[in-house]
Motif scaffolding. Structure first.
Motif, PDB file in Angstrom:
ATOM      1  N   LEU A  61       7.602  11.975  -6.076  1.00  0.00           N
ATOM      2  CA  LEU A  61       6.370  11.397  -5.539  1.00  0.00           C
ATOM      3  C   LEU A  61       5.994  10.098  -6.239  1.00  0.00           C
ATOM      4  O   LEU A  61       5.272   9.269  -5.690  1.00  0.00           O
ATOM      5  N   ARG A  62       6.476   9.944  -7.481  1.00  0.00           N
ATOM      6  CA  ARG A  62       6.144   8.752  -8.264  1.00  0.00           C
ATOM      7  C   ARG A  62       7.066   7.576  -7.989  1.00  0.00           C
ATOM      8  O   ARG A  62       6.785   6.456  -8.398  1.00  0.00           O
ATOM      9  N   VAL A  63       8.189   7.856  -7.311  1.00  0.00           N
ATOM     10  CA  VAL A  63       9.150   6.781  -7.043  1.00  0.00           C
ATOM     11  C   VAL A  63       8.485   5.663  -6.245  1.00  0.00           C
ATOM     12  O   VAL A  63       8.673   4.481  -6.525  1.00  0.00           O
ATOM     13  N   LYS A  64       7.663   6.050  -5.277  1.00  0.00           N
ATOM     14  CA  LYS A  64       7.006   5.045  -4.440  1.00  0.00           C
ATOM     15  C   LYS A  64       5.957   4.259  -5.207  1.00  0.00           C
ATOM     16  O   LYS A  64       5.696   3.092  -4.904  1.00  0.00           O
ATOM     17  N   CYS A  65       5.326   4.901  -6.188  1.00  0.00           N
ATOM     18  CA  CYS A  65       4.371   4.187  -7.044  1.00  0.00           C
ATOM     19  C   CYS A  65       5.096   3.089  -7.812  1.00  0.00           C
ATOM     20  O   CYS A  65       4.590   1.978  -7.955  1.00  0.00           O
ATOM     21  N   ALA A  66       6.301   3.428  -8.296  1.00  0.00           N
ATOM     22  CA  ALA A  66       7.063   2.475  -9.114  1.00  0.00           C
ATOM     23  C   ALA A  66       7.657   1.347  -8.278  1.00  0.00           C
ATOM     24  O   ALA A  66       7.766   0.211  -8.739  1.00  0.00           O
TER      25      ALA A  66
ATOM     26  N   TYR B  41       0.841  -1.193   0.000  1.00  0.00           N
ATOM     27  CA  TYR B  41       0.000   0.000   0.000  1.00  0.00           C
ATOM     28  C   TYR B  41       0.879   1.247   0.000  1.00  0.00           C
ATOM     29  O   TYR B  41       1.845   1.341   0.758  1.00  0.00           O
ATOM     30  N   ASN B  42       0.556   2.160  -0.873  1.00  0.00           N
ATOM     31  CA  ASN B  42       1.270   3.433  -0.930  1.00  0.00           C
ATOM     32  C   ASN B  42       0.284   4.549  -0.597  1.00  0.00           C
ATOM     33  O   ASN B  42      -0.448   5.012  -1.463  1.00  0.00           O
ATOM     34  N   PRO B  43       0.252   4.971   0.688  1.00  0.00           N
ATOM     35  CA  PRO B  43      -0.758   5.953   1.108  1.00  0.00           C
ATOM     36  C   PRO B  43      -0.622   7.309   0.411  1.00  0.00           C
ATOM     37  O   PRO B  43      -1.604   8.041   0.300  1.00  0.00           O
ATOM     38  N   LEU B  44       0.569   7.620  -0.077  1.00  0.00           N
ATOM     39  CA  LEU B  44       0.761   8.919  -0.732  1.00  0.00           C
ATOM     40  C   LEU B  44      -0.066   9.049  -2.003  1.00  0.00           C
ATOM     41  O   LEU B  44      -0.521  10.126  -2.360  1.00  0.00           O
ATOM     42  N   CYS B  45      -0.249   7.923  -2.681  1.00  0.00           N
ATOM     43  CA  CYS B  45      -0.953   7.959  -3.965  1.00  0.00           C
ATOM     44  C   CYS B  45      -2.262   7.187  -3.890  1.00  0.00           C
ATOM     45  O   CYS B  45      -3.188   7.451  -4.644  1.00  0.00           O
ATOM     46  N   GLY B  46      -2.331   6.230  -2.956  1.00  0.00           N
ATOM     47  CA  GLY B  46      -3.519   5.386  -2.850  1.00  0.00           C
ATOM     48  C   GLY B  46      -3.370   4.062  -3.581  1.00  0.00           C
ATOM     49  O   GLY B  46      -4.330   3.310  -3.703  1.00  0.00           O
ATOM     50  N   ASP B  47      -2.160   3.776  -4.071  1.00  0.00           N
ATOM     51  CA  ASP B  47      -1.935   2.507  -4.780  1.00  0.00           C
ATOM     52  C   ASP B  47      -2.030   1.331  -3.827  1.00  0.00           C
ATOM     53  O   ASP B  47      -1.472   1.361  -2.734  1.00  0.00           O
ATOM     54  N   ARG B  48      -2.714   0.299  -4.266  1.00  0.00           N
ATOM     55  CA  ARG B  48      -2.841  -0.932  -3.500  1.00  0.00           C
ATOM     56  C   ARG B  48      -2.578  -2.092  -4.453  1.00  0.00           C
ATOM     57  O   ARG B  48      -3.240  -2.212  -5.483  1.00  0.00           O
TER      58      ARG B  48
ATOM     59  N   GLY C  49      -4.030   0.716  -8.819  1.00  0.00           N
ATOM     60  CA  GLY C  49      -2.914   1.637  -8.718  1.00  0.00           C
ATOM     61  C   GLY C  49      -2.958   2.627  -9.856  1.00  0.00           C
ATOM     62  O   GLY C  49      -3.710   2.456 -10.812  1.00  0.00           O
ATOM     63  N   CYS C  50      -2.134   3.666  -9.739  1.00  0.00           N
ATOM     64  CA  CYS C  50      -2.038   4.639 -10.824  1.00  0.00           C
ATOM     65  C   CYS C  50      -1.296   3.980 -11.995  1.00  0.00           C
ATOM     66  O   CYS C  50      -0.830   2.843 -11.889  1.00  0.00           O
ATOM     67  N   THR C  51      -1.169   4.706 -13.082  1.00  0.00           N
ATOM     68  CA  THR C  51      -0.535   4.156 -14.280  1.00  0.00           C
ATOM     69  C   THR C  51       0.886   3.675 -13.999  1.00  0.00           C
ATOM     70  O   THR C  51       1.279   2.589 -14.429  1.00  0.00           O
ATOM     71  N   ILE C  52       1.658   4.491 -13.261  1.00  0.00           N
ATOM     72  CA  ILE C  52       3.058   4.133 -12.980  1.00  0.00           C
ATOM     73  C   ILE C  52       3.121   2.837 -12.171  1.00  0.00           C
ATOM     74  O   ILE C  52       3.917   1.938 -12.464  1.00  0.00           O
ATOM     75  N   CYS C  53       2.274   2.746 -11.157  1.00  0.00           N
ATOM     76  CA  CYS C  53       2.270   1.578 -10.281  1.00  0.00           C
ATOM     77  C   CYS C  53       1.833   0.326 -11.042  1.00  0.00           C
ATOM     78  O   CYS C  53       2.461  -0.731 -10.949  1.00  0.00           O
ATOM     79  N   THR C  54       0.761   0.457 -11.811  1.00  0.00           N
ATOM     80  CA  THR C  54       0.250  -0.681 -12.574  1.00  0.00           C
ATOM     81  C   THR C  54       1.265  -1.128 -13.625  1.00  0.00           C
ATOM     82  O   THR C  54       1.527  -2.325 -13.798  1.00  0.00           O
TER      83      THR C  54
HETATM   84 ZN    ZN Z   1       0.709   5.802  -7.667  1.00  0.00          ZN
END
Ligand code: ZN
Length: 152
Positions: free
Chosen positions: A126-131, A36-43, A65-70
């Motif tokens: 901010l996107r590093v954690k998504c990735a 879980y990435n609370p900063l973006c909401g990615d799960r 997840g967002c595009t980067i995370c997915t």
């Molecule tokens: Zn994200």
């Protein structure tokens, strides 16, 4: 980075973000973990199967997840399927170095292959954690960590 290269990178990320590979449930999975990435909401939920030698014989992910995370999860699953667990763990370390260091360390492009497209993410802290979230979940799954991992 040259602009046409950057564009190609963006295309790969958008493609995998919209049409993720290895998305869904894995029947017979013997390891799984949630990130879980609370900063973006990615799960992200990662499920995998390892054989007796520790090789990853199957891996799937699901979640929102967002595009980067997915895209990162999609490319990650494609990259580690069929790999030995130790190789997957060292890829996770290489990936982390790729997105957190200012310049791509030597040899990293070779070891990461397509995953190198995420080098551009370092310009967006901010996107590093998504990735990296899918990789955190992968490592937790390999360690059989039942507590959901969070980037915070
Ligand atoms: Zn994200």
């Amino acid at each position: 980075m040259e602009s046409d290269l950057r564009e190609l990178y963006q295309q790969i990320i958008l493609d995998h973000g919209r049409k993720p590979r290895n998305f869904g449930d894995l029947e017979g999975a013997n390891h799984s973990a949630e990130g879980y990435n609370p900063l973006c909401g990615d799960r992200i939920h990662v499920a995998l199967h390892t054989d007796d030698s520790g090789r990853i014989t199957g891996i799937r992910f699901k979640g929102s997840g967002c595009t980067i995370c997915t895209a990162s999860a999609s490319l990650m699953t494609a990259a580690v399927e069929g790999k030995a667990r130790s190789d997957a763990e060292s890829m996770a370390e290489d990936f982390h170095r790729l997105v957190t260091t200012d310049e791509t360390p030597q040899g990293l492009d070779d070891s990461l292959g397509k995953l190198s497209v995420f080098a551009g993410v370092r310009e967006f802290p901010l996107r590093v954690k998504c990735a990296t979230l899918p990789w955190h979940a992968l490592r937790a799954a390999l360690k059989d960590n039942d507590t959901p991992v969070s980037t915070e």
